[in-house]
Design a protein around this motif. Structure first.
Motif: not given
Lengths: 259, 322
Positions: A111-131
């Motif tokens: 759980i720790t490893v998966a959710s931490t790494q998925a959190l990193l994917l959130l940096v992509l949000a602004p590039f897709m116009g997601i607030q």
């Protein structure tokens, strides 16, 4: 107290191993990017013409995050098979600790490893116009953990049923890829044939994708929301919890079988 | 005091009785060896004593604890070294030991004291912060021995501790095992199918098809064979033979133009022989019976040394390439 220490130790080992495996971190970050760029560019144009109603990359993005969580959580727990093949599992199994502690430690690690790494994917949000704002991130993080919980229970169950690492390829083909494709990550499940509806409903990833999509794409017009979303968030939570409890219980039983 | 007591232990796999009603005791401070060919029941026995397998019948006590009822107490009493490496090769040597100490409830203070002690014992102190993947087979085995010592076990279990290692490394591992006994007064229970290694044990149980066929010190076991074999060469064989038979009252055979004498205690007999005889002797050879002779004598077959199964070889191959 001793059991808590054992759980902590096993959890810590999962984290150390993950951080050391640079190739794995890189590839698990690369895969979602690949999906987004290739599918987004390939299908985006076609779908704009056919009145899909929303930018396809935006639509796919929550699904890709959920897939990423699932991939890491599954791999982290199913890797117990490697531990068995190469003996390390024996070191844990002969230790004076309860089998249940091993299961809990493994799952918390995943759980720790998966959710931490998925959190990193959130940096992509602004590039897709997601607030994104803090409430959204917290909500997403909770669902990442819940989905990782469900999937790691499944991974551990499969690991305790699998005898050798050779069957790993088969598991990927007959289970993981269908779960990816039938989760609603790539297309909405609101107007699909009945058989696909049934299959998608027993797929835990469906609920994770649906919940994360609603959190990320909040504030869509009702008509569009009706076309893209499946269930109220509470239903997604309940479905994931039921799946998690069932999988973890069966996995613990399978793991406790003395052999 | 007995560290291990085994009474009428039985383990069956379907039709096959892997361990068939065995009983023995291991005393504190001794090296006790279980010797037998592959498939004789050695690993099954050690697995039952380590609580990894449940016995079908019989009783076994380790450090006074029952292997069926008091599993965690038995586990804390054991230091285990398996046939295959059970180290985490992505962690460092010290991390592997730290992990082990956590699982065996060793407090932090004791661990800090113990870590240099056990790593220095196996000469790996300088490599403590290296990732285990970079270690050779012999180093890994040594690290496993050190790991087994971290929680102050009452007895070390070594399941084929030198299997898959080259002769030089095997010899090297044995130096460390003997050091354990001498410096730590550690009780060691081990299995092996290498006859020359069984010689290091204080006592050996020879196991074949799930049964113990003999149990004694290596020296005493060899006495079962009969005696030492002395071979003499002389200028005049017939004359020498007559002289030996007359003066020492022994039956002597001539084979391949050599005189052969079988005596109980060859070491003591040789000086006496030279003292008594006047006839000139050209050469002399004294051969002690080996454990292979003992095994042959007891079971009617030889222990083959290099009979690793295909699966085992494959595993080793994979393990090496990782």
């Amino acid at each position: 107290m001793n059991e808590l220490r054992a759980i902590y130790t096993i959890w810590k080992r999962e984290n150390i191993r993950y951080v050391r495996d640079k190739a794995r971190i890189f590839s698990t970050l690369l895969q979602p990017l690949m999906f987004l760029v290739i599918f987004g560019a390939g299908l985006g144009g076609t779908l704009t013409q056919s009145n899909f109603g929303i930018d396809f990359m935006k639509f796919m993005y929550p699904g890709i995050i959920a897939m990423n969580v699932m991939g890491i959580a599954f791999f982290s727990t199913v890797s117990t098979v490697w531990d068995r093949e190469f003996g390390f599992l024996k070191e844990i199994l002969v230790a004076p600790i309860a089998r249940t502690s091993i299961v809990i430690g493994k799952i918390l690690g995943a759980i720790t490893v998966a959710s931490t790494q998925a959190l990193l994917l959130l940096v992509l949000a602004p590039f897709m116009g997601i607030q994104l704002h803090i409430i959204i991130i917290v909500k997403l993080f909770l669902f990442m953990m819940l989905l990782a919980f469900a999937i790691s229970g499944m991974g551990l169950l499969i690991a305790s049923l699998m005898k050798t690492t050779e069957s790993f390829g088969i598991i990927m083909q007959v289970l993981i890829f269908p779960m990816f494709f039938l989760s609603g990550a790539f297309f909405p499940l609101t107007s699909v044939p009945l058989w696909m509806t049934i299959l998608s409903r027993v797929n835990p990833l469906t609920y994770g994708v649906d919940a994360m999509r609603q959190i990320i794409l909040n504030g869509l017009p009702a008509e569009l929301a009706h076309k893209l979303f499946l269930f109220p968030i509470q239903i997604n939570v309940i479905a994931l919890l039921i799946f998690s409890v069932a999988m973890v219980s069966v996995a613990t039983l399978a793991f406790n079988r003395r052999s | 005091m007995n560290i291990i007591e085994v009474k009428n232990l039985i383990k069956k796999y379907g039709q096959l009785t892997a361990v068939n009603d065995i009983s023995f005791t291991v005393k504190k401070g001794e090296i006790f060896g279980l010797l037998g060919p592959n498939g004789a029941g050695k690993s099954t026995t050690i697995s039952m004593l380590a609580t990894l397998l449940a016995p079908d019948a019989g009783e076994a006590l380790v450090n006074g604890f029952n292997v069926s009822g008091q599993r965690n107490s038995v586990r804390k009493s054991l230091g285990l070294v398996f046939q295959d490496s059970s180290l985490d090769d992505k962690l460092t040597a010290a991390e592997n030991l730290y992990f082990h100490a956590d699982l065996y409830h060793v407090d932090k203070g004791s661990f800090r004291e113990r870590l240099p002690e056990v790593l220095k014992l196996v000469d790996l102190w300088d490599r403590r912060d290296n990732i285990v993947r970079t270690f050779s087979g012999g180093m890994k085995r040594r690290l496993e021995i050190a790991r087994g010592l971290i929680h102050y076990p009452a007895v070390m279990f070594l399941d084929e501790p030198t299997i898959g290692l080259d002769p030089q490394t095997r010899f090297n591992i044995w130096e460390y095992i003997l050091k354990l006994k001498q410096e730590k007064d550690m009780t060691i229970f081990m299995t092996t199918h290498y006859l020359n290694e069984a010689e290091y044990c204080d006592r050996i149980a020879i196991i074949d098809r799930g049964k113990i066929v003999a149990l004694d010190s290596p020296a005493n076991l060899k006495k079962l064979v009969g005696g030492d074999i002395i071979t003499l060469m002389a200028a005049n064989l017939e004359k020498l033979r007559q002289e030996i038979e007359a003066k020492l009252n022994l039956k002597v055979k001539i084979e391949d133009s050599k005189i052969k004498i079988e005596v109980a205690d060859g070491d003591k007999f040789l000086p006496k022989l030279f003292h008594e005889l006047e006839e000139k002797i050209l050469s002399v050879e004294l051969r002690k019976p080996t454990l292979d002779d003992v095994f042959l004598n007891l079971t009617g077959k030889k222990i083959r040394e290099e009979d690793a199964s295909a699966k085992e070889l494959m595993r080793r191959h994979i393990a090496m390439r990782r």
